[in-house]
Design an enzyme around this catalytic site. Structure first.
Site, PDB file in Angstrom:
ATOM      1  N   GLU A  36      10.996 -44.489  11.851  1.00 54.89           N
ATOM      2  CA  GLU A  36      11.619 -43.317  12.463  1.00 54.89           C
ATOM      3  C   GLU A  36      11.390 -43.455  13.964  1.00 54.89           C
ATOM      4  OE1 GLU A  36       9.799 -39.477  11.836  1.00 54.89           O
ATOM      5  OE2 GLU A  36      11.584 -38.428  12.594  1.00 54.89           O
ATOM      6  N   ARG A 261      -1.520 -48.345   3.007  1.00 53.64           N
ATOM      7  CA  ARG A 261      -1.360 -48.470   4.454  1.00 53.64           C
ATOM      8  C   ARG A 261      -2.641 -49.022   5.057  1.00 53.64           C
ATOM      9  NH1 ARG A 261       0.245 -42.897   6.159  1.00 53.64           N
ATOM     10  NH2 ARG A 261       0.672 -44.034   8.078  1.00 53.64           N
ATOM     11  N   LYS A 271       0.891 -41.277  14.145  1.00 55.65           N
ATOM     12  CA  LYS A 271       1.728 -41.197  15.338  1.00 55.65           C
ATOM     13  C   LYS A 271       1.465 -39.895  16.078  1.00 55.65           C
ATOM     14  CE  LYS A 271       5.811 -43.195  13.550  1.00 55.65           C
ATOM     15  NZ  LYS A 271       7.271 -43.333  13.630  1.00 55.65           N
TER      16      LYS A 271
END
Length: 553
Positions: A36, A261, A271
């Site tokens: 994104e 992850r 983020k």
RNA sequence: UGGGGCGUCGCCAAGCGGUAAGGCACCGGAUUUUGAUUCCGGCAUUCCCAGGUUCGAUUCCUGGCGCCCCAGCCA
């Protein structure tokens, strides 16, 4: 695409792909990396990039770079440009053009209508609070919306009005009609489209309704013929939804595969938090060399090959794992040791005068650029009777195992003579300010007879040295897992950046942005591409050398 | 306490019923004009625990325990 690296060890995803290829389920492998554009890429993304692009290369398939730009309130062009640059820098290619979820908005809209027509979607007019209240809890079923049974016609009309911009943000929402009592919360009539009167970075104000991730991602994969849609573990609970939409839409169904992850010790990876570090100026920007971002690591001097090697080494699995920073650093040293030219630089200067060397004499001593690779040539080091050495290489009362300078101790000057410390000069406060040494002038390029000198120290000529700025970095956080701290900002390491002046051999003045050198016995340093001026390089410490002596102490 | 996952050396990680790969870290030792690099050697009789099946289980079954994720009109 430069992926000459080793194929790597077996992992569960390679196993799945091999089975799919052998069973004939697929005859090719198509993956995708779907960021994104709402922030910069970090080392966690690098893991996903190496995995997806790596698999595509390995199986001679394709990996699409596709921007998941379904939320115009958070996404910006600045980020797509940065992401493209980072992926390319990591060594991967995505075909002529990157792809965008927004390219599929029209198709997604038609598919939404199809679900409404099938009676599988409805417009809900509850507000956000009501929806939350009616969703139930982890242990209690939700309640059906009072709008759940609107007619297909009414839904169609309402949805069209949503699209036309007739309604205010938040007044209506399109939901999938699944099961408000599903134990999997994602299946309790998930939102498909919300009203957002916002400027989209690519479609401008063309749309005022935007698809949710769940209603977009699987279809995007389907359109692109993705065979293996690899994502992180948090999306595992979304897989039934992912599959539900594809099945109801009756379109090609890619297989979603989840992996754990990356977590790196002493850093944060979200983020949101990285953005806050930037906005609140705890760091210099997304590309601050202390940041775990791809751009930060690049600026720090980490080679792309080191990051690729790291991603291969850590493997791919489903365990929530914490990777030790030392693995990354080892990968960086592994690359840099091969490629970096050696230079001499003194970070904490201490004056040395060679008493038996003529005041007006200057010699040029030859020093190899890379001792293990003579074919890389050499440079000349000016030598005179006044030198700088490192303070850490001198002790007034050294232990026996200290192979450096001390009263009456002998030491080899790297690429030069053997010297002996005869006299220590102190200032009024008792601090050592200079050493008077004598050189054995018969030791250039050869060992003295009758004695062995074990210690070797680096140095620069005081009359020729250049002064440069050096930025020594340490871990950004003091805690192994900053997220566990009451407030992760409190775990910030106040000493993560140390700026100092170093005295370096003159040849370094010509260093260009992005070039990395090994300052012998100290570490690897990379010329900062942003802050260096012509003839005024600023060096970022990329990583220190291993230091067995430091461990002994 | 609903659902979904995961538990193999300090940190990662192979293994998929036949008797524990590899990397990082760590500890020795050799070479070395970087206490770097390189090179040799060491490093889980044991696979979260307890039962069971089997000639044989880290691998199969049962029951525990521990950890992670999910209640955005974020992705």
């Amino acid at each position: 695409m430069s992926t000459a690296e080793t194929p790597g060890s077996s992992n569960f995803i390679r196993t799945i792909i091999n089975e799919d290829l052998h069973s004939g389920k697929h005859d090719q492998v198509i993956t995708r990396f779907p960021p994104e554009p709402n922030g910069y890429l970090h080392i966690g993304h690098a893991k996903s990039i190496c995995l997806n692009f790596g698999l595509a290369t390995e199986y001679q398939g394709r990996c699409n770079l596709r921007f998941d730009d379904t939320n115009p309130t958070k996404e910006e062009d600045e980020y797509v440009e940065a992401i493209k640059q980072d992926v390319a820098w990591l060594g991967f290619a995505w075909g002529e053009q990157p792809l965008f979820a927004s390219d599929y908005f029209a198709q997604l809209y038609r598919w939404a209508i199809k679900l409404i027509e099938k009676g599988k979607a409805y417009v809900d007019s509850q507000n956000a609070e009501e929806m939350r209240a009616n969703r139930g809890t982890l242990t209690q079923a939700g309640t059906d919306s009072p709008y759940r049974n609107r007619s297909v016609e009414e839904n169609l009309q309402l949805f069209e009005k949503m699209k036309n911009g007739d309604f205010a943000d938040g007044s209506h929402i399109l939901r999938a009609k699944i099961d408000m009592a599903a134990p999997n919360m994602n299946l309790r009539d998930p939102a498909m489209y919300r009203i957002l009167h916002a400027q989209h970075h690519r479609t401008g104000d063309k749309w005022c309704i935007y698809p949710m991730y769940d209603f977009a991602h699987g279809q995007e994969d389907s359109i692109e013929g993705v065979t293996h849609s690899i994502c992180t573990l948090e999306f595992e609970d979304h897989r039934p939804l992912y599959e539900w939409f594809l099945k109801e839409l009756e379109i090609f169904a890619p297989q979603q595969i989840e992996f754990a992850r990356l977590n790196l010790s002493y850093t944060v990876m979200s983020k949101r938090k990285l953005l806050q570090l930037v906005n609140d100026q705890h760091v210099d920007g997304w590309d601050d060399p202390r940041m775990p971002t791809v751009s930060g690591m690049r600026r720090r001097g980490y080679p792309a090959a080191a990051i690729r090697s790291f991603c291969e080494r850590i493997g791919v699995g489903r365990n929530a794992s914490w990777i030790d920073l030392s693995i990354l650093e080892d990968c960086v040293r592994e690359q840099l040791n091969e490629t970096s030219f050696r230079r001499q630089a003194v970070l904490k200067p201490l004056k040395v005068t060679i008493t038996n060397y003529p005041h007006d004499k200057v010699e040029e001593l030859e020093a190899p650029n890379h001792p293990q690779r003579p074919e890389q040539g050499s440079r000349m080091l000016p030598f005179c009777n006044e030198l700088w050495v490192d303070r850490d290489d001198f002790m007034q009362a050294p232990p026996k195992k200290f192979f450096r300078l001390g009263p009456d101790r002998e030491v080899r000057l790297r690429n030069g003579y053997i010297i002996k410390c005869d006299e220590i000069i102190k200032d009024d406060s008792g601090e050592v300010v200079e050493l008077k040494c004598s050189a054995d002038l018969d030791t250039l390029g050869k060992n003295p007879v009758g004695r062995k000198v074990k210690g070797i120290i680096h140095w620069v000529s005081a009359r020729h040295a250049a002064k440069v700025t050096v930025r020594s970095y340490d871990r950004l956080f003091n805690q192994e897992n900053p997220d566990k701290a009451e407030n992760y900002l409190a775990a910030l390491n106040p000493e993560s950046l140390h700026v100092s002046e170093a005295l370096v051999e003159p040849s370094l003045l010509a260093a260009r942005g992005g070039e990395t050198f090994q300052f012998e016995r100290v570490g690897y340093f990379t010329v900062d591409s942003k802050d260096s001026g012509e003839g005024q390089p600023v060096f970022n410490r990329t990583v220190t050398l291993r230091d067995a002596w430091a461990k002994m102490k």
